[in-house]
Motif scaffolding. Sequence first.
Motif, PDB file in Angstrom:
ATOM      1  N   LYS A 164       0.838  -1.201   0.000  1.00 16.69           N
ATOM      2  CA  LYS A 164       0.000   0.000   0.000  1.00 16.69           C
ATOM      3  C   LYS A 164       0.875   1.254   0.000  1.00 16.69           C
ATOM      4  O   LYS A 164       0.594   2.218  -0.727  1.00 16.69           O
ATOM      5  N   ASP A 165       1.940   1.225   0.783  1.00 18.79           N
ATOM      6  CA  ASP A 165       2.870   2.355   0.838  1.00 18.79           C
ATOM      7  C   ASP A 165       3.510   2.578  -0.527  1.00 18.79           C
ATOM      8  O   ASP A 165       3.640   3.724  -0.989  1.00 18.79           O
ATOM      9  N   PHE A 166       3.882   1.487  -1.193  1.00 20.41           N
ATOM     10  CA  PHE A 166       4.475   1.590  -2.527  1.00 20.41           C
ATOM     11  C   PHE A 166       3.489   2.198  -3.509  1.00 20.41           C
ATOM     12  O   PHE A 166       3.838   3.044  -4.351  1.00 20.41           O
ATOM     13  N   THR A 167       2.221   1.801  -3.411  1.00 21.52           N
ATOM     14  CA  THR A 167       1.184   2.322  -4.307  1.00 21.52           C
ATOM     15  C   THR A 167       0.998   3.825  -4.108  1.00 21.52           C
ATOM     16  O   THR A 167       0.865   4.585  -5.082  1.00 21.52           O
ATOM     17  N   VAL A 168       1.001   4.259  -2.852  1.00 23.75           N
ATOM     18  CA  VAL A 168       0.852   5.699  -2.569  1.00 23.75           C
ATOM     19  C   VAL A 168       2.003   6.476  -3.174  1.00 23.75           C
ATOM     20  O   VAL A 168       1.814   7.517  -3.819  1.00 23.75           O
ATOM     21  N   ARG A 169       3.236   5.967  -2.989  1.00 24.72           N
ATOM     22  CA  ARG A 169       4.397   6.670  -3.529  1.00 24.72           C
ATOM     23  C   ARG A 169       4.379   6.700  -5.060  1.00 24.72           C
ATOM     24  O   ARG A 169       4.743   7.694  -5.681  1.00 24.72           O
ATOM     25  N   THR A 170       3.915   5.605  -5.661  1.00 28.67           N
ATOM     26  CA  THR A 170       3.854   5.532  -7.120  1.00 28.67           C
ATOM     27  C   THR A 170       2.823   6.513  -7.674  1.00 28.67           C
ATOM     28  O   THR A 170       3.088   7.226  -8.648  1.00 28.67           O
ATOM     29  N   THR A 171       1.666   6.567  -7.055  1.00 27.54           N
ATOM     30  CA  THR A 171       0.628   7.469  -7.551  1.00 27.54           C
ATOM     31  C   THR A 171       0.999   8.930  -7.313  1.00 27.54           C
ATOM     32  O   THR A 171       0.667   9.800  -8.127  1.00 27.54           O
ATOM     33  N   LEU A 172       1.718   9.208  -6.208  1.00 21.85           N
ATOM     34  CA  LEU A 172       2.206  10.567  -5.998  1.00 21.85           C
ATOM     35  C   LEU A 172       3.209  10.946  -7.077  1.00 21.85           C
ATOM     36  O   LEU A 172       3.214  12.082  -7.581  1.00 21.85           O
TER      37      LEU A 172
END
Length: 203
Positions: A164-172
Amino acid sequence: MKTVFVHPERCIGCRHCEMACAIEHSKSQDLFGMLFETPRSKPRIHVELGIDFMTFPNRCRHCDPAPCMQVCPTGALHRDVETGSVLVNYSTCIGCAMCAMVCPFDIISFNKVWSIQLDHEVNTKCDHCIDRQQAGNIPACVEACKTGALEFGDANTIIRSSRKDFTVRTTLALKGEEAPSLPPNIEAFRDIMAKVSQFGTLG
């Protein structure tokens, strides 16, 4: 199964985990008491120095199936049914090192232990702090880690959180914004060590 998950990017090589492990497995379970014990307790987690002064806390993964259990000629290695941890029966370990030869992570070491009088060294791998777990506590290495490099819990839950953390960083990043992947103090430490590494390796 609960396990100790390693976040290597957060390890700064302070070795608090090693010290806490050695204390936990000492007779006195006290820092100063441990220093005067014979045999002296040794850590079952090993922080090794890699390239550019980066470190990695290496420990038993309690594999299933576990190659060490499969090759042990005396059956000294066994699995705890409740926690899934691979444990060692010191009284039947003959120190032949077959377990170390097949360990895919090279984490097995041999030492004398205070709990049983033997003429030889025995496999003193990580026992997942099973006594602490049974008392409702987390492993000593995890409790001692101040940077979050070690995390104890259900493996799938920890991985889901990281995903989930990776997804947030990717979308940012897709929005052109940058999200820090590390706390500022750890990132600053990494920058310093990267500059130090430019002067060459130790030794």
